[in-house]
Scaffold this motif. Structure first.
Motif, PDB file in Angstrom:
ATOM      1  N   ASN A  66      44.117  26.623  18.139  1.00 64.28           N
ATOM      2  CA  ASN A  66      45.388  27.722  19.140  1.00 64.28           C
ATOM      3  C   ASN A  66      46.972  27.038  18.377  1.00 64.28           C
ATOM      4  N   LEU A  67      46.698  26.065  17.818  1.00 57.87           N
ATOM      5  CA  LEU A  67      48.333  25.611  16.715  1.00 57.87           C
ATOM      6  C   LEU A  67      48.589  26.942  15.538  1.00 57.87           C
ATOM      7  N   LEU A  68      47.298  27.973  14.929  1.00 53.29           N
ATOM      8  CA  LEU A  68      48.030  28.881  15.015  1.00 53.29           C
ATOM      9  C   LEU A  68      48.197  30.010  15.583  1.00 53.29           C
ATOM     10  N   LEU A  69      48.212  29.725  16.902  1.00 60.22           N
ATOM     11  CA  LEU A  69      48.287  30.854  17.759  1.00 60.22           C
ATOM     12  C   LEU A  69      49.793  30.548  18.429  1.00 60.22           C
ATOM     13  N   HIS A  70      50.166  29.508  17.925  1.00 63.50           N
ATOM     14  CA  HIS A  70      51.323  29.063  18.254  1.00 63.50           C
ATOM     15  C   HIS A  70      52.604  28.425  17.413  1.00 63.50           C
ATOM     16  N   GLY A  71      51.566  29.403  16.288  1.00 60.09           N
ATOM     17  CA  GLY A  71      53.702  29.722  15.024  1.00 60.09           C
ATOM     18  C   GLY A  71      52.391  28.339  13.716  1.00 60.09           C
ATOM     19  N   ILE A  72      51.760  27.907  13.908  1.00 59.56           N
ATOM     20  CA  ILE A  72      51.292  26.612  12.333  1.00 59.56           C
ATOM     21  C   ILE A  72      50.462  27.658  11.639  1.00 59.56           C
ATOM     22  N   ASP A  73      50.882  28.397  11.081  1.00 55.36           N
ATOM     23  CA  ASP A  73      49.653  28.162   9.557  1.00 55.36           C
ATOM     24  C   ASP A  73      48.222  27.834   9.173  1.00 55.36           C
ATOM     25  N   ALA A  74      48.772  26.609   8.732  1.00 56.21           N
ATOM     26  CA  ALA A  74      48.044  25.624   8.507  1.00 56.21           C
ATOM     27  C   ALA A  74      47.952  24.402   8.886  1.00 56.21           C
ATOM     28  N   PRO A  75      47.308  24.243  10.541  1.00 54.53           N
ATOM     29  CA  PRO A  75      47.486  22.922  10.869  1.00 54.53           C
ATOM     30  C   PRO A  75      47.151  21.371   9.660  1.00 54.53           C
ATOM     31  N   HIS A  76      47.999  20.358  10.079  1.00 56.85           N
ATOM     32  CA  HIS A  76      47.676  19.136   9.405  1.00 56.85           C
ATOM     33  C   HIS A  76      46.545  18.609  10.099  1.00 56.85           C
ATOM     34  N   VAL A  77      45.227  19.195  11.220  1.00 63.00           N
ATOM     35  CA  VAL A  77      44.430  18.381  11.464  1.00 63.00           C
ATOM     36  C   VAL A  77      43.416  18.636  10.823  1.00 63.00           C
ATOM     37  N   ARG A  78      43.105  16.922  10.672  1.00 67.21           N
ATOM     38  CA  ARG A  78      41.837  16.688   9.821  1.00 67.21           C
ATOM     39  C   ARG A  78      40.492  16.261  10.799  1.00 67.21           C
ATOM     40  N   ARG A  79      39.564  16.948  10.260  1.00 68.51           N
ATOM     41  CA  ARG A  79      38.074  16.592  11.160  1.00 68.51           C
ATOM     42  C   ARG A  79      37.720  14.998  10.099  1.00 68.51           C
ATOM     43  N   GLY A  80      37.081  14.347  11.150  1.00 69.75           N
ATOM     44  CA  GLY A  80      36.835  13.290  10.831  1.00 69.75           C
ATOM     45  C   GLY A  80      36.737  12.282  11.774  1.00 69.75           C
ATOM     46  N   ASN A  81      36.496  10.903  11.915  1.00 61.35           N
ATOM     47  CA  ASN A  81      36.673   9.419  12.746  1.00 61.35           C
ATOM     48  C   ASN A  81      37.872   9.103  12.398  1.00 61.35           C
ATOM     49  N   SER A  82      38.702   9.201  14.054  1.00 64.72           N
ATOM     50  CA  SER A  82      40.089   9.027  13.323  1.00 64.72           C
ATOM     51  C   SER A  82      40.087   7.323  13.421  1.00 64.72           C
ATOM     52  N   LEU A  83      39.068   6.894  14.341  1.00 66.28           N
ATOM     53  CA  LEU A  83      38.702   5.001  14.172  1.00 66.28           C
ATOM     54  C   LEU A  83      39.364   3.954  12.473  1.00 66.28           C
ATOM     55  N   LEU A  84      37.903   5.707  11.804  1.00 69.59           N
ATOM     56  CA  LEU A  84      38.250   4.853  10.975  1.00 69.59           C
ATOM     57  C   LEU A  84      38.605   5.388   9.624  1.00 69.59           C
ATOM     58  N   GLU A  85      39.251   5.942  10.328  1.00 67.37           N
ATOM     59  CA  GLU A  85      40.719   6.946   9.324  1.00 67.37           C
ATOM     60  C   GLU A  85      41.337   6.032   9.576  1.00 67.37           C
ATOM     61  N   MET A  86      42.051   5.665  10.566  1.00 69.47           N
ATOM     62  CA  MET A  86      43.199   4.981  11.061  1.00 69.47           C
ATOM     63  C   MET A  86      42.826   3.386  10.323  1.00 69.47           C
TER      64      MET A  86
END
Length: 502
Positions: free
Chosen positions: A255-275
């Motif tokens: 979705n982000l690639l289609l809207h023009g963001i070539d290298a999306p800054h989205v991480r795979r992970g448990n966001s609760l632990l990451e935060m």
């Protein structure tokens, strides 16, 4: 060479919305013939990862070479480039299937980037969880041939594909709805983004980014302000997401690639632990999110939170984490169910988190969404909380968005529309929230009253009478569902508290 390819693609590109929809239908019909595909939850991811590779080849690799013929280094090298294997119509059957299963996907999953902005990191994260579910190599060739007729070269192509892709995402939501995944309706996304008054330079995070709805809206809101390439790169880096599950991660990256963001800054992970494990450098200016609620986290995640704030309810854990994740002066718009607003009492973890919220932040607005805005996936009544990390709350404004006149709810075919937020937007008072007035849909409550009530934020509109005689049976049932939901949330919280005391 790349420029020639681009021109060739432009000439062959005639992807009107009708033609693209026809190609997508042909692709799905092809996948239906395959014995390995059991439904949309199999078919749409299969189509998505193929389209991702095609889009990445045209949007990133070919454009990169055209802009920097001597210096650009492809993220995907031979023989794994799209043109190496996907454009040969004779490469089919078991030979193609073996190549995809045994070489292509493992190679893409093993890519390693040089830095955080390297698109190879996005590709490898996506393909670690990708499985080719098609058992017939011949049908797989037919599907690849259809993908070859879809182009991502011109802005019109990308706009058309983005539109069609959103319809695919909607069908994914429909397919996933009964498995407990509720996605945010687009009007709610847009309203939350608009009322957050984003600016270039804001670091924006959705810690439950799903298919990227908030991130795409935030990007669309800000991209018109870009004047330089430096600003463009900065904006791409400032649009950030975290997603735990592989399928939404794939769909969101596409979705982000289609809207023009070539290298999306989205991480795979448990966001609760990451935060919980993040540093000061990871703090952000804006959080836009609709976290999962009613779900439960594993004990290791819960134990990462301080004593007194440990709960299985994911909505509370997200809210607590977001309070820490925001920079001083940062702002947040978050969807929460009524049950979260209602939780009160000295021993209530929900009340403790709301106490922290109102102490650390200015909870300036609670928008009460109309009943059934997430229908048909759930009837749980929901709200949007807007707050800023600027110090204690003094007053909380409430605004109730009513159902359209004559409507009793929303359906798949008649969902909520962005126009329904217009009266609230006009009442809002701009970025500084100036000139707000009490009215039929708006009321204000001093923080002292909320504190005295045990931090109950489930405050009904005082301007609407509760005349049972004039309420429809559907409204009465909805009210019963709301009450039962709140009671169930309280019982779950009580049960968790009893468990912790043992």
């Amino acid at each position: 060479m790349a420029a020639n390819k681009k021109k060739t693609a432009e000439k062959s590109s005639s992807t009107s919305r009708t033609r693209l929809a026809s190609l997508i239908k042909s692709a799905r019909d092809t996948m239906r013939k395959d014995a390995g595909m059991n439904g949309d939850l199999d078919r749409l991811p299969q189509l998505s990862w193929l389209l991702f590779l095609k889009a990445f080849d045209e949007r990133v690799e070919q454009e990169g070479e055209a802009l920097d013929p001597d210096g650009y280094r492809r993220a995907i090298e031979e023989p794994y480039r799209w043109e190496d294997w996907a454009t040969d119509p004779d490469f089919s059957g078991d030979e193609l299937k073996s190549f995809v299963n045994e070489k292509l996907i493992p190679h893409l999953a093993g890519l390693v980037g040089d830095d955080a902005d390297d698109p190879r990191n996005v590709i490898s994260t996506i393909f670690k969880d990708v499985v080719n579910r098609m058992q017939s190599g011949t049908l797989l060739r037919d599907l690849v041939n259809i993908a070859n007729q879809i182009h991502f070269v011109s802005s019109d192509d990308i706009h058309t594909m983005a539109f069609v892709y959103e319809s695919i995402l909607k069908e994914m939501r429909d397919a996933a709805g009964d498995s407990g995944e509720f996605y945010t309706p687009r009007p709610v996304n847009r309203f939350m983004v608009q009322q957050s008054f984003l600016k270039l330079g804001d670091a924006i995070l959705d810690p439950a980014s799903g298919t990227g709805g908030f991130l795409v809206q935030a990007y669309e809101e800000l991209k018109g302000q870009i004047n330089t390439d430096t600003q463009r790169r900065r904006l791409h880096a400032d649009i950030r997401g975290i997603e735990k599950k592989p399928l939404p991660y794939l769909l969101g990256s596409m979705n982000l690639l289609l809207h023009g963001i070539d290298a999306p800054h989205v991480r795979r992970g448990n966001s609760l632990l990451e935060m919980r494990n993040s540093s000061a450098a990871d703090k952000v200016d804006v959080v836009l999110t609709n976290p999962p609620f009613g779900g439960e986290e594993e004990s290791t995640v819960v134990k990462a939170f301080p004593d007194g704030f440990r709960t299985q309810e994911t909505a509370w854990l997200f809210l607590y984490s977001i309070l820490d994740q925001l920079k001083l002066g940062g702002r947040c718009a978050i969807v929460l169910p009524n049950g979260s607003l209602f939780a009160t009492g000295e021993n209530s973890i929900g009340a403790k988190i709301k106490k922290k919220l109102m102490k650390d932040c200015n909870l300036h607005t609670v928008v009460r969404l109309p009943q059934g805005v997430f229908a048909p996936y759930t009837q749980i009544p929901s709200n949007i909380l807007f707050f800023e990390k600027t110090g204690p709350t003094k007053d909380v404004w409430f605004y109730e968005v009513p159902l359209p006149e004559g409507r009793r709810g929303y359906t798949k075919t008649k969902p909520m529309r962005i126009e329904e937020f217009e009266p609230c937007t006009e009442w809002w008072g701009g970025e500084k929230r100036e000139g707000r007035e009490v009215g039929e849909q708006a009321w204000v409550v001093p923080a002292a009253d909320i504190i005295a009530s045990g931090f109950n934020l489930d405050i009904a509109n005082p301007h609407v009478g509760d005349d049972l005689a004039h309420r429809t049976p559907e409204e009465l049932v909805d009210e019963l569902v709301k009450t039962e939901t709140e009671i169930l949330a309280l019982l779950k919280e009580l049960r968790t508290g009893l468990g912790e005391q043992r």
